[in-house]
Design a protein around this motif. Structure first.
Motif, PDB file in Angstrom:
ATOM      1  N   SER A  17       0.831  -1.199   0.000  1.00 53.41           N
ATOM      2  CA  SER A  17       0.000   0.000   0.000  1.00 53.41           C
ATOM      3  C   SER A  17       0.871   1.256   0.000  1.00 53.41           C
ATOM      4  CB  SER A  17      -0.908   0.013   1.232  1.00 53.41           C
ATOM      5  OG  SER A  17      -1.808  -1.051   1.174  1.00 53.41           O
ATOM      6  N   SER A  20      -0.959   5.356   2.307  1.00 56.23           N
ATOM      7  CA  SER A  20      -2.138   4.929   3.037  1.00 56.23           C
ATOM      8  C   SER A  20      -1.802   4.779   4.512  1.00 56.23           C
ATOM      9  CB  SER A  20      -2.637   3.578   2.509  1.00 56.23           C
ATOM     10  OG  SER A  20      -2.995   3.670   1.161  1.00 56.23           O
ATOM     11  N   GLN A  40      -4.939  -1.646  -1.071  1.00 56.40           N
ATOM     12  CA  GLN A  40      -5.530  -0.463  -0.449  1.00 56.40           C
ATOM     13  C   GLN A  40      -4.545   0.671  -0.716  1.00 56.40           C
ATOM     14  OE1 GLN A  40      -5.847  -2.111   3.531  1.00 56.40           O
ATOM     15  NE2 GLN A  40      -8.076  -2.152   3.366  1.00 56.40           N
ATOM     16  N   LYS A  41      -4.987   1.712  -1.444  1.00 57.30           N
ATOM     17  CA  LYS A  41      -4.033   2.756  -1.826  1.00 57.30           C
ATOM     18  C   LYS A  41      -4.687   4.130  -1.783  1.00 57.30           C
ATOM     19  CE  LYS A  41      -4.902   2.522  -6.797  1.00 57.30           C
ATOM     20  NZ  LYS A  41      -4.302   2.425  -8.103  1.00 57.30           N
ATOM     21  N   ASN A  42      -3.846   5.137  -1.730  1.00 56.40           N
ATOM     22  CA  ASN A  42      -4.257   6.536  -1.845  1.00 56.40           C
ATOM     23  C   ASN A  42      -5.378   6.935  -0.899  1.00 56.40           C
ATOM     24  OD1 ASN A  42      -2.382   6.877  -3.914  1.00 56.40           O
ATOM     25  ND2 ASN A  42      -3.842   6.211  -5.446  1.00 56.40           N
ATOM     26  N   ASN A  46      -9.745   2.499   5.260  1.00 58.08           N
ATOM     27  CA  ASN A  46     -10.403   1.467   4.468  1.00 58.08           C
ATOM     28  C   ASN A  46     -10.407   0.167   5.258  1.00 58.08           C
ATOM     29  OD1 ASN A  46     -10.904   2.976   2.028  1.00 58.08           O
ATOM     30  ND2 ASN A  46      -8.694   2.947   1.711  1.00 58.08           N
ATOM     31  N   VAL A  62      -9.525  -3.796  -4.973  1.00 59.55           N
ATOM     32  CA  VAL A  62      -8.786  -2.537  -4.928  1.00 59.55           C
ATOM     33  C   VAL A  62      -9.666  -1.517  -4.218  1.00 59.55           C
ATOM     34  CG1 VAL A  62      -7.720  -0.672  -6.245  1.00 59.55           C
ATOM     35  CG2 VAL A  62      -7.574  -3.030  -7.080  1.00 59.55           C
ATOM     36  N   GLN A  63      -9.145  -0.965  -3.142  1.00 58.03           N
ATOM     37  CA  GLN A  63      -9.818   0.123  -2.436  1.00 58.03           C
ATOM     38  C   GLN A  63      -8.952   1.365  -2.608  1.00 58.03           C
ATOM     39  OE1 GLN A  63     -10.125  -1.855   1.427  1.00 58.03           O
ATOM     40  NE2 GLN A  63     -12.354  -1.823   1.212  1.00 58.03           N
ATOM     41  N   ASP A  64      -9.454   2.331  -3.356  1.00 56.86           N
ATOM     42  CA  ASP A  64      -8.716   3.543  -3.676  1.00 56.86           C
ATOM     43  C   ASP A  64      -9.556   4.732  -3.218  1.00 56.86           C
ATOM     44  OD1 ASP A  64      -7.115   5.514  -4.720  1.00 56.86           O
ATOM     45  OD2 ASP A  64      -7.426   4.963  -6.812  1.00 56.86           O
ATOM     46  N   SER A  87     -13.457   3.050  -5.906  1.00 57.54           N
ATOM     47  CA  SER A  87     -12.653   4.220  -6.212  1.00 57.54           C
ATOM     48  C   SER A  87     -13.464   5.450  -5.833  1.00 57.54           C
ATOM     49  CB  SER A  87     -12.295   4.244  -7.697  1.00 57.54           C
ATOM     50  OG  SER A  87     -11.475   5.335  -7.982  1.00 57.54           O
TER      51      SER A  87
END
Length: 112
Positions: A17, A20, A40-42, A46, A62-64, A87
């Motif tokens: 990640s 985050s 999990q990014k940006n 989350n 993907v959890q953005d 997103s």
């Protein structure tokens, strides 16, 4: 040993990640031959909860963004191929899947 390998993959994925903080991944996996990508990014805050039973499932999540929540339970007699993309901010998704289709099951979720 299989569970240890899957948990190690989740831990390695969590370390990938970028930018985050305060993100959470909870993973339970029982079975054989999983293929998983968990990102999990940006963002922050989350939450991803996975409970997987069976064989040959393919999981991509993907959890953005910020404050996204996914709770996914996969089981059944046949494999499931699932792709979830969140997103944006404060998105929520709950899936309880039990695959009985001999050709397998496919679930795709995209939230913006």
């Amino acid at each position: 040993m299989r569970t240890v390998i899957v948990l190690a993959l989740a831990a390695a994925t969590a370390l990938v990640s970028h930018s985050s903080n305060a993100n959470d991944i909870f993973l339970q996996a029982f079975g054989d031959s999983f293929e998983m990508t968990l990102i999990q990014k940006n963002g922050s805050d989350n939450d991803l909860d996975l409970d997987i039973t069976g064989d040959e499932h393919i999981i991509e999540v993907v959890q953005d963004g910020n404050g996204n929540v996914s709770s996914i339970t996969i089981d059944g007699d046949y494999p499931t191929d699932i792709s979830v993309l969140q997103s944006g901010d404060n998105l929520s998704y709950i899936l309880n899947n039990y695959c009985t289709n001999s050709a397998g099951c496919v679930v795709t979720v995209t939230q913006y």
